[in-house]
Design a protein around this motif. Structure first.
Motif, PDB file in Angstrom:
ATOM      1  N   VAL A  23       0.836  -1.197   0.000  1.00 27.17           N
ATOM      2  CA  VAL A  23       0.000   0.000   0.000  1.00 27.17           C
ATOM      3  C   VAL A  23       0.874   1.252   0.000  1.00 27.17           C
ATOM      4  CG1 VAL A  23      -1.706   1.323   1.292  1.00 27.17           C
ATOM      5  CG2 VAL A  23      -1.917  -1.169   1.157  1.00 27.17           C
ATOM      6  N   THR A  24       1.927   1.231   0.823  1.00 29.98           N
ATOM      7  CA  THR A  24       2.858   2.365   0.862  1.00 29.98           C
ATOM      8  C   THR A  24       3.558   2.533  -0.478  1.00 29.98           C
ATOM      9  OG1 THR A  24       3.244   1.971   3.217  1.00 29.98           O
ATOM     10  CG2 THR A  24       4.852   3.347   2.060  1.00 29.98           C
ATOM     11  N   LEU A  25       4.005   1.408  -1.048  1.00 21.47           N
ATOM     12  CA  LEU A  25       4.672   1.457  -2.354  1.00 21.47           C
ATOM     13  C   LEU A  25       3.737   1.984  -3.434  1.00 21.47           C
ATOM     14  CD1 LEU A  25       6.835  -1.792  -2.693  1.00 21.47           C
ATOM     15  CD2 LEU A  25       7.626   0.568  -2.826  1.00 21.47           C
ATOM     16  N   PHE A  26       2.483   1.527  -3.390  1.00 19.33           N
ATOM     17  CA  PHE A  26       1.507   1.977  -4.371  1.00 19.33           C
ATOM     18  C   PHE A  26       1.317   3.491  -4.275  1.00 19.33           C
ATOM     19  CE2 PHE A  26      -2.759   3.113  -5.739  1.00 19.33           C
ATOM     20  CZ  PHE A  26      -2.863   2.484  -6.967  1.00 19.33           C
ATOM     21  N   SER A  27       1.169   4.005  -3.063  1.00 20.01           N
ATOM     22  CA  SER A  27       0.954   5.442  -2.862  1.00 20.01           C
ATOM     23  C   SER A  27       2.146   6.255  -3.350  1.00 20.01           C
ATOM     24  CB  SER A  27       0.689   5.733  -1.377  1.00 20.01           C
ATOM     25  OG  SER A  27      -0.432   5.009  -0.911  1.00 20.01           O
ATOM     26  N   LEU A  28       3.352   5.807  -3.002  1.00 18.92           N
ATOM     27  CA  LEU A  28       4.563   6.529  -3.412  1.00 18.92           C
ATOM     28  C   LEU A  28       4.761   6.462  -4.919  1.00 18.92           C
ATOM     29  CD1 LEU A  28       7.051   5.462  -0.570  1.00 18.92           C
ATOM     30  CD2 LEU A  28       5.959   7.699  -0.880  1.00 18.92           C
ATOM     31  N   LEU A  31       2.231   8.744  -6.613  1.00 21.38           N
ATOM     32  CA  LEU A  31       2.662  10.133  -6.442  1.00 21.38           C
ATOM     33  C   LEU A  31       3.814  10.458  -7.387  1.00 21.38           C
ATOM     34  CD1 LEU A  31       2.636  12.846  -4.914  1.00 21.38           C
ATOM     35  CD2 LEU A  31       4.179  11.791  -3.232  1.00 21.38           C
ATOM     36  N   CYS A  32       4.781   9.541  -7.477  1.00 23.01           N
ATOM     37  CA  CYS A  32       5.940   9.735  -8.358  1.00 23.01           C
ATOM     38  C   CYS A  32       5.492   9.865  -9.815  1.00 23.01           C
ATOM     39  CB  CYS A  32       6.899   8.562  -8.193  1.00 23.01           C
ATOM     40  SG  CYS A  32       8.367   8.637  -9.239  1.00 23.01           S
ATOM     41  N   VAL A  35       3.837  13.204 -10.463  1.00 22.38           N
ATOM     42  CA  VAL A  35       4.837  14.273 -10.549  1.00 22.38           C
ATOM     43  C   VAL A  35       5.513  14.247 -11.914  1.00 22.38           C
ATOM     44  CG1 VAL A  35       7.056  15.107  -9.634  1.00 22.38           C
ATOM     45  CG2 VAL A  35       5.246  14.404  -8.061  1.00 22.38           C
ATOM     46  N   ILE A  36       5.861  13.038 -12.393  1.00 16.01           N
ATOM     47  CA  ILE A  36       6.485  12.902 -13.712  1.00 16.01           C
ATOM     48  C   ILE A  36       5.570  13.466 -14.796  1.00 16.01           C
ATOM     49  CG2 ILE A  36       7.147  11.215 -15.490  1.00 16.01           C
ATOM     50  CD1 ILE A  36       8.256   9.467 -13.213  1.00 16.01           C
ATOM     51  N   LEU A  37       4.298  13.107 -14.734  1.00 18.25           N
ATOM     52  CA  LEU A  37       3.337  13.618 -15.719  1.00 18.25           C
ATOM     53  C   LEU A  37       3.227  15.136 -15.636  1.00 18.25           C
ATOM     54  CD1 LEU A  37       0.466  10.971 -15.376  1.00 18.25           C
ATOM     55  CD2 LEU A  37       2.084  11.192 -17.262  1.00 18.25           C
ATOM     56  N   LEU A  38       3.153  15.662 -14.426  1.00 16.50           N
ATOM     57  CA  LEU A  38       2.972  17.098 -14.227  1.00 16.50           C
ATOM     58  C   LEU A  38       4.146  17.898 -14.767  1.00 16.50           C
ATOM     59  CD1 LEU A  38       1.410  19.497 -12.993  1.00 16.50           C
ATOM     60  CD2 LEU A  38       2.650  19.058 -10.853  1.00 16.50           C
ATOM     61  N   GLY A  71       8.744   6.650 -22.050  1.00 12.47           N
ATOM     62  CA  GLY A  71       9.390   5.563 -21.321  1.00 12.47           C
ATOM     63  C   GLY A  71       8.640   5.156 -20.070  1.00 12.47           C
ATOM     64  N   THR A  72       8.171   6.143 -19.319  1.00 15.05           N
ATOM     65  CA  THR A  72       7.520   5.825 -18.048  1.00 15.05           C
ATOM     66  C   THR A  72       6.147   5.185 -18.235  1.00 15.05           C
ATOM     67  OG1 THR A  72       6.769   8.148 -17.923  1.00 15.05           O
ATOM     68  CG2 THR A  72       8.766   7.554 -16.706  1.00 15.05           C
ATOM     69  N   VAL A  73       5.475   5.466 -19.361  1.00 15.44           N
ATOM     70  CA  VAL A  73       4.174   4.833 -19.590  1.00 15.44           C
ATOM     71  C   VAL A  73       4.347   3.329 -19.838  1.00 15.44           C
ATOM     72  CG1 VAL A  73       3.970   5.005 -22.122  1.00 15.44           C
ATOM     73  CG2 VAL A  73       1.936   5.260 -20.688  1.00 15.44           C
ATOM     74  N   GLY A  74       5.567   2.925 -20.188  1.00 18.54           N
ATOM     75  CA  GLY A  74       5.845   1.503 -20.372  1.00 18.54           C
ATOM     76  C   GLY A  74       6.071   0.766 -19.067  1.00 18.54           C
ATOM     77  N   PHE A  75       6.240   1.522 -17.971  1.00 18.85           N
ATOM     78  CA  PHE A  75       6.527   0.885 -16.679  1.00 18.85           C
ATOM     79  C   PHE A  75       5.460   1.124 -15.622  1.00 18.85           C
ATOM     80  CE2 PHE A  75       8.368   1.555 -12.390  1.00 18.85           C
ATOM     81  CZ  PHE A  75       8.622   0.229 -12.070  1.00 18.85           C
ATOM     82  N   TYR A  76       5.105   2.376 -15.373  1.00 18.80           N
ATOM     83  CA  TYR A  76       4.287   2.710 -14.201  1.00 18.80           C
ATOM     84  C   TYR A  76       2.883   2.098 -14.198  1.00 18.80           C
ATOM     85  CZ  TYR A  76       7.850   5.774 -12.297  1.00 18.80           C
ATOM     86  OH  TYR A  76       9.006   6.256 -11.743  1.00 18.80           O
ATOM     87  N   PRO A  77       2.095   2.169 -15.286  1.00 15.33           N
ATOM     88  CA  PRO A  77       0.749   1.574 -15.228  1.00 15.33           C
ATOM     89  C   PRO A  77       0.771   0.087 -14.868  1.00 15.33           C
ATOM     90  CG  PRO A  77       0.930   3.028 -17.117  1.00 15.33           C
ATOM     91  CD  PRO A  77       2.314   2.884 -16.563  1.00 15.33           C
ATOM     92  N   LYS A  78       1.671  -0.678 -15.490  1.00 17.04           N
ATOM     93  CA  LYS A  78       1.773  -2.118 -15.184  1.00 17.04           C
ATOM     94  C   LYS A  78       2.262  -2.336 -13.760  1.00 17.04           C
ATOM     95  CE  LYS A  78       2.060  -6.601 -16.052  1.00 17.04           C
ATOM     96  NZ  LYS A  78       1.981  -7.133 -14.698  1.00 17.04           N
TER      97      LYS A  78
END
Length: 308
Positions: A23-28, A31-32, A35-38, A71-78
């Motif tokens: 749960v903590t990992l999911f939240s962080l 958030l990360c 921030v990357i998207l923003l 690059g990040t869309v290839g990692f974060y959603p999964k």
């Protein structure tokens, strides 16, 4: 040995030791990613909407931010999905696609930084020729090459991997990468090794080109106070970005190729995702805070009433 290449899924085992704090990992992680998207979308919109930023350096910066999003869309959603799931599996096609996206992103980062180094070299070392050299046509060609070349080389590496007969389905990482799949091969994958080292040497050449460019720029900058100021203003952020990306990629390369199973899973995970966390956040912040034109453009985008 039984050939397991008939299976349609891989199992990602990088989260096996993280059950207690998902749960903590999911939240962080969420958030990360936000921030990357923003920060990246903010810089992209700022550069596109402000005609004062339609110059080679800023157009290349825009490409750097677009690449960060790619690059990040290839990692974060999964990864976010895996954090809330009990089964960490990925289809064969999904694994190959994820490996392609993540590593073409990494390769494109170096290509963009190399073109940015060339742009700064011409601007500082050959200022009278700058507009004749960095024409719209040449810039368009360079931008095309910095996307097409990495995509081509990574596509060749991934295609070669798809020809392998595999004897395993466990990928010991948080995401699929080409070398982890190659290591599941039933036999020695010599062509894959050769392609891998060719790509590594190619992008090591990119780093050497960037270093040579900046040695030339530093020598030129020492000749006048004006050039020194220009160097610190525009090249400082670029050098920080290069250091940031290079260190992050070295972590992943050393872990992927030469990492030990005796290393703790948490440390392995940190080394594996560092280049997907730090550069996409830090690069836009470095340029957004350091470059005056970009900083003013961001302020005009977020607080337009202050510009009146």
């Amino acid at each position: 040995m039984e050939n397991l290449s008939i299976f349609t899924v891989f199992t990602l085992s990088g989260l096996n030791e993280s059950v207690d704090y998902r749960v903590t990992l999911f939240s962080l992680t969420l958030l990360c990613y936000c921030v990357i998207l923003l920060v990246n979308v903010t810089l992209i919109v700022t550069i596109i909407s402000d005609e004062n930023l339609h110059e080679p350096m800023y157009i290349l910066l825009c490409n750097l931010c677009i690449n960060g999003l790619y690059g990040t869309v290839g990692f974060y959603p999964k990864f976010l999905l895996d954090l809330i799931s009990n089964d960490h599996v990925i289809s064969y096609a999904g694994c190959m696609l994820q490996a392609f996206v993540i590593y073409s992103y990494a390769a494109s980062d170096f290509s963009i930084l190399a073109v940015m180094a060339y742009d700064r070299y011409v601007a500082i070392c050959r200022p009278l020729e700058y507009h004749a050299v960095m024409t719209k046509q040449r810039l368009s060609l360079l931008v095309c090459c910095l996307w097409v070349v990495p995509l081509f080389f990574v596509a060749v590496a991934i295609f070669q991997t798809t020809t392998l007969n595999l004897c395993g389905i466990y990928v010991h990482k948080l995401y699929c990468d080409n070398w982890s799949v190659v290591k599941l091969s039933c036999s020695v994958a010599t062509p894959n090794n050769i392609i891998g080292y060719v790509v590594i040497l190619l992008y090591f050449g990119h780093v050497m080109f960037i270093v040579y460019s900046y040695i030339s720029i530093i020598r030129s900058s020492l000749k006048s106070i004006e050039d020194r100021g220009k160097f610190m203003q525009t090249c400082g952020p670029h050098l920080l970005s290069l250091l940031n990306v290079t260190v992050a990629m070295l972590f992943d390369l050393m872990y992927t190729r030469y990492g030990s199973r005796e290393m703790s899973q948490s440390l392995q995970n940190i080394m594996a995702i560092e280049f997907l966390v730090i550069p996409p956040i830090v690069n836009p912040l470095i340029y957004g805070l350091k470059l005056t034109k970009v900083r003013n453009g961001v302020m005009a985008l977020w607080w337009p009433w202050q510009q009146m």
